[in-house]
Design a protein around this motif. Structure first.
Motif, PDB file in Angstrom:
ATOM      1  N   ARG A   9      -8.744  -1.408   0.316  1.00 51.14           N
ATOM      2  CA  ARG A   9      -7.921  -2.627   0.350  1.00 51.14           C
ATOM      3  C   ARG A   9      -8.817  -3.852   0.216  1.00 51.14           C
ATOM      4  O   ARG A   9      -8.470  -4.826  -0.473  1.00 51.14           O
ATOM      5  N   ALA A  10      -9.986  -3.835   0.867  1.00 50.46           N
ATOM      6  CA  ALA A  10     -10.906  -4.973   0.795  1.00 50.46           C
ATOM      7  C   ALA A  10     -11.403  -5.196  -0.619  1.00 50.46           C
ATOM      8  O   ALA A  10     -11.640  -6.335  -1.032  1.00 50.46           O
ATOM      9  N   VAL A  11     -11.560  -4.120  -1.401  1.00 51.17           N
ATOM     10  CA  VAL A  11     -12.028  -4.241  -2.782  1.00 51.17           C
ATOM     11  C   VAL A  11     -10.894  -4.676  -3.701  1.00 51.17           C
ATOM     12  O   VAL A  11     -11.057  -5.565  -4.542  1.00 51.17           O
ATOM     13  N   ALA A  12      -9.718  -4.059  -3.544  1.00 53.23           N
ATOM     14  CA  ALA A  12      -8.607  -4.326  -4.458  1.00 53.23           C
ATOM     15  C   ALA A  12      -7.924  -5.658  -4.174  1.00 53.23           C
ATOM     16  O   ALA A  12      -7.526  -6.376  -5.100  1.00 53.23           O
ATOM     17  N   ASP A  13      -7.774  -6.018  -2.904  1.00 49.22           N
ATOM     18  CA  ASP A  13      -7.077  -7.256  -2.525  1.00 49.22           C
ATOM     19  C   ASP A  13      -7.837  -7.914  -1.378  1.00 49.22           C
ATOM     20  O   ASP A  13      -7.401  -7.888  -0.217  1.00 49.22           O
ATOM     21  N   PRO A  14      -9.001  -8.508  -1.659  1.00 53.47           N
ATOM     22  CA  PRO A  14      -9.844  -9.029  -0.571  1.00 53.47           C
ATOM     23  C   PRO A  14      -9.167 -10.117   0.253  1.00 53.47           C
ATOM     24  O   PRO A  14      -9.277 -10.108   1.484  1.00 53.47           O
ATOM     25  N   VAL A  15      -8.455 -11.036  -0.394  1.00 50.63           N
ATOM     26  CA  VAL A  15      -7.816 -12.114   0.365  1.00 50.63           C
ATOM     27  C   VAL A  15      -6.738 -11.547   1.280  1.00 50.63           C
ATOM     28  O   VAL A  15      -6.620 -11.947   2.447  1.00 50.63           O
ATOM     29  N   LEU A  21      -6.657  -9.205   8.809  1.00 50.69           N
ATOM     30  CA  LEU A  21      -7.604  -9.179   9.925  1.00 50.69           C
ATOM     31  C   LEU A  21      -7.508 -10.458  10.753  1.00 50.69           C
ATOM     32  O   LEU A  21      -7.601 -10.423  11.986  1.00 50.69           O
ATOM     33  N   LEU A  22      -7.320 -11.603  10.084  1.00 52.30           N
ATOM     34  CA  LEU A  22      -7.151 -12.860  10.815  1.00 52.30           C
ATOM     35  C   LEU A  22      -5.859 -12.848  11.632  1.00 52.30           C
ATOM     36  O   LEU A  22      -5.813 -13.360  12.757  1.00 52.30           O
ATOM     37  N   ALA A  23      -4.801 -12.266  11.073  1.00 51.77           N
ATOM     38  CA  ALA A  23      -3.525 -12.193  11.794  1.00 51.77           C
ATOM     39  C   ALA A  23      -3.655 -11.326  13.036  1.00 51.77           C
ATOM     40  O   ALA A  23      -3.038 -11.609  14.068  1.00 51.77           O
ATOM     41  N   GLN A  24      -4.461 -10.273  12.960  1.00 48.01           N
ATOM     42  CA  GLN A  24      -4.675  -9.426  14.135  1.00 48.01           C
ATOM     43  C   GLN A  24      -5.490 -10.144  15.199  1.00 48.01           C
ATOM     44  O   GLN A  24      -5.244 -10.008  16.398  1.00 48.01           O
ATOM     45  N   ALA A  25      -6.493 -10.940  14.762  1.00 56.67           N
ATOM     46  CA  ALA A  25      -7.345 -11.643  15.719  1.00 56.67           C
ATOM     47  C   ALA A  25      -6.648 -12.832  16.356  1.00 56.67           C
ATOM     48  O   ALA A  25      -6.871 -13.139  17.533  1.00 56.67           O
ATOM     49  N   ASP A  26      -5.816 -13.548  15.577  1.00 64.05           N
ATOM     50  CA  ASP A  26      -5.127 -14.734  16.090  1.00 64.05           C
ATOM     51  C   ASP A  26      -3.711 -14.752  15.512  1.00 64.05           C
ATOM     52  O   ASP A  26      -3.428 -15.417  14.521  1.00 64.05           O
ATOM     53  N   PRO A  27      -2.774 -14.007  16.133  1.00 62.52           N
ATOM     54  CA  PRO A  27      -1.415 -13.874  15.570  1.00 62.52           C
ATOM     55  C   PRO A  27      -0.680 -15.207  15.458  1.00 62.52           C
ATOM     56  O   PRO A  27       0.203 -15.346  14.613  1.00 62.52           O
ATOM     57  N   GLY A  28      -1.018 -16.182  16.276  1.00 57.51           N
ATOM     58  CA  GLY A  28      -0.285 -17.435  16.262  1.00 57.51           C
ATOM     59  C   GLY A  28      -0.766 -18.441  15.232  1.00 57.51           C
ATOM     60  O   GLY A  28      -0.163 -19.510  15.090  1.00 57.51           O
ATOM     61  N   VAL A  41     -13.425 -21.189   1.602  1.00 57.26           N
ATOM     62  CA  VAL A  41     -14.701 -20.576   1.973  1.00 57.26           C
ATOM     63  C   VAL A  41     -15.168 -19.589   0.908  1.00 57.26           C
ATOM     64  O   VAL A  41     -16.360 -19.522   0.583  1.00 57.26           O
ATOM     65  N   ALA A  42     -14.248 -18.829   0.348  1.00 52.33           N
ATOM     66  CA  ALA A  42     -14.592 -17.806  -0.655  1.00 52.33           C
ATOM     67  C   ALA A  42     -13.710 -17.986  -1.877  1.00 52.33           C
ATOM     68  O   ALA A  42     -12.766 -17.225  -2.093  1.00 52.33           O
ATOM     69  N   PRO A  43     -14.000 -18.989  -2.722  1.00 60.73           N
ATOM     70  CA  PRO A  43     -13.136 -19.249  -3.878  1.00 60.73           C
ATOM     71  C   PRO A  43     -13.234 -18.190  -4.962  1.00 60.73           C
ATOM     72  O   PRO A  43     -12.287 -17.959  -5.698  1.00 60.73           O
ATOM     73  N   GLY A  44     -14.372 -17.537  -5.076  1.00 59.47           N
ATOM     74  CA  GLY A  44     -14.550 -16.506  -6.095  1.00 59.47           C
ATOM     75  C   GLY A  44     -14.213 -15.126  -5.573  1.00 59.47           C
ATOM     76  O   GLY A  44     -14.284 -14.853  -4.373  1.00 59.47           O
ATOM     77  N   ARG A  45     -13.835 -14.238  -6.494  1.00 59.49           N
ATOM     78  CA  ARG A  45     -13.427 -12.894  -6.080  1.00 59.49           C
ATOM     79  C   ARG A  45     -14.587 -12.098  -5.497  1.00 59.49           C
ATOM     80  O   ARG A  45     -14.421 -11.344  -4.542  1.00 59.49           O
ATOM     81  N   ALA A  46     -15.788 -12.258  -6.054  1.00 58.95           N
ATOM     82  CA  ALA A  46     -16.941 -11.507  -5.552  1.00 58.95           C
ATOM     83  C   ALA A  46     -17.272 -11.917  -4.114  1.00 58.95           C
ATOM     84  O   ALA A  46     -17.534 -11.064  -3.262  1.00 58.95           O
ATOM     85  N   LYS A  47     -17.238 -13.216  -3.837  1.00 65.21           N
ATOM     86  CA  LYS A  47     -17.531 -13.688  -2.483  1.00 65.21           C
ATOM     87  C   LYS A  47     -16.432 -13.270  -1.516  1.00 65.21           C
ATOM     88  O   LYS A  47     -16.712 -12.888  -0.370  1.00 65.21           O
ATOM     89  N   ALA A  48     -15.174 -13.332  -1.972  1.00 69.07           N
ATOM     90  CA  ALA A  48     -14.064 -12.903  -1.120  1.00 69.07           C
ATOM     91  C   ALA A  48     -14.165 -11.413  -0.811  1.00 69.07           C
ATOM     92  O   ALA A  48     -13.888 -10.977   0.315  1.00 69.07           O
ATOM     93  N   ARG A  49     -14.588 -10.633  -1.799  1.00 71.15           N
ATOM     94  CA  ARG A  49     -14.739  -9.190  -1.567  1.00 71.15           C
ATOM     95  C   ARG A  49     -15.862  -8.924  -0.563  1.00 71.15           C
ATOM     96  O   ARG A  49     -15.740  -8.056   0.310  1.00 71.15           O
ATOM     97  N   ARG A  50     -16.969  -9.672  -0.685  1.00 72.89           N
ATOM     98  CA  ARG A  50     -18.077  -9.500   0.262  1.00 72.89           C
ATOM     99  C   ARG A  50     -17.630  -9.844   1.684  1.00 72.89           C
ATOM    100  O   ARG A  50     -17.980  -9.158   2.651  1.00 72.89           O
TER     101      ARG A  50
END
Length: 355
Positions: A9-15, A21-28, A41-50
């Motif tokens: 999932r992180a590779v196919a749809d990183p955002v 993961l953010l929703a799990q850490a801070d649901p509100g 923070v991660a405008p490019g796909r490679a950075k978002a995947r990392r």
């Protein structure tokens, strides 16, 4: 996308993986705000995947804020907290363990505050082990309490040296060129030292410049009308062209840099400059990176999985569906959907593009 798990999932749809993961850490926390921060923070796909892979491998990063981890994770923690997230941890300094509220320093994959992150060396003047505040012309470290002994004005020093090379050049033009080449006082002082030690860098030996500011100074002086200053030739091909890369201590042009860095692509076999790497770390040319399905996204318009040609607030678009402006074609004169030609800089319509 929703049927994928973990690293897939992180590779196919990183955002999407980061958002989950953010929703799990801070649901509100507001999802739209979270998505905007992630995109910033991660405008490019490679950075978002990392970023997505790092958080997938260690979701606790969002809770404890402790490195080692890629720098982009720390940047996300700082940005998401600044946007109002209450349950996401601030990145913590590896040495003092204090939360970092602003920008963070990095050594490897460890994060530090700016007090702990500054390198410590034995001060050349006082002999104490302290953070390095500046270096003298010989590269020796000095702490904040010990000034560099050479207190001469760098502008005056540059005027003195350059005037000997090109007497008609006005001192004001030299100082203005130096300010463009090295805006910060410490950088301008280092530039003055380099030019004083090696004035030949300004008369043809610029390809040996130890710092890029020398090349910027040469360009600024030539633009100001200097006749005794010589733009350097590439140490590889001999052309007088911008020298943007460094190889074996010499400045070279981008064309020579590409030739030096080119390797066989692991997918198509053609010898080209690497545009990226696959999951095993093998080099890929830019064409194979573009054609890699892992880098494709679903087009907002047609829904097909294709390379992204344009992004808007609505989402990614493929080549066929990319948005076009309503402009007057410079060729046929018709007003309608058109694009700006990369060659002429003028608008041209789809019909004229297909002729």
């Amino acid at each position: 996308m929703t049927g994928l798990d973990g690293r897939d999932r992180a590779v196919a749809d990183p955002v999407g993986a980061i958002m989950d993961l953010l929703a799990q850490a801070d649901p509100g926390f507001e999802p739209d705000t979270a998505r905007r921060v992630v995109k910033d923070v991660a405008p490019g796909r490679a950075k978002a995947r990392r970023l997505a892979l790092a958080l997938t491998d260690r979701p606790g990063l969002l809770v404890d804020g402790r490195s080692p981890a890629p720098l982009v994770v720390g940047e996300l923690l700082v940005a998401i907290r600044a946007a109002g997230a209450e349950h996401v941890a601030a990145p913590r300094c590896t040495d003092c363990d204090r939360p970092i509220q602003g920008t963070l320093a990095r050594m490897g994959e460890n994060w530090y505050c700016h007090v702990c992150g500054r390198p410590r060396e034995r001060c050349f003047s006082c002999g104490n082990m302290r953070p390095v505040a500046r270096r003298d012309r010989h590269g020796e470290p000095h702490c904040l309490r010990c000034p560099v002994r050479d207190s001469r004005d760098p502008d005056s020093l540059l005027v003195e040296v350059i005037t000997r090379i090109d007497p008609p050049l006005a001192p004001g033009a030299i100082i203005a060129a130096a300010s463009l080449a090295a805006p910060r006082p410490t950088a301008r002082r280092r530039l003055a030292w380099v030019i004083e030690d090696r004035p030949g860098l300004l008369t043809g030996d610029g390809h040996e410049a130890p710092i890029p500011a020398v090349l910027r100074l040469i360009d600024a002086l030539c633009e100001a009308g200097a006749t005794g200053i010589v733009r350097p030739a590439c140490s590889g091909c001999g052309r007088v062209t911008p020298l943007t890369r460094l190889r074996d201590g010499l400045r070279i042009c981008r064309r020579c840099s590409i030739a030096a860095r080119s390797v066989p692509c692991s997918r198509c076999g053609r010898t080209r400059e690497p545009g990226g790497r696959d999951g095993q770390g093998l080099p890929l040319c830019s064409r194979c990176v573009l054609n890699d399905p892992a880098n494709h996204e679903h087009c907002t318009s047609c829904g097909h999985l294709k390379p992204v040609e344009a992004r808007t607030d609505a989402g990614p678009f493929c080549w066929n569906c990319r948005p076009k402006q309503l402009l007057t074609c410079a060729i046929c004169g018709r007003h309608g959907p058109a694009e700006i030609s990369r060659v002429t800089g003028e608008p041209w319509c789809t019909a004229c593009q297909q002729r």
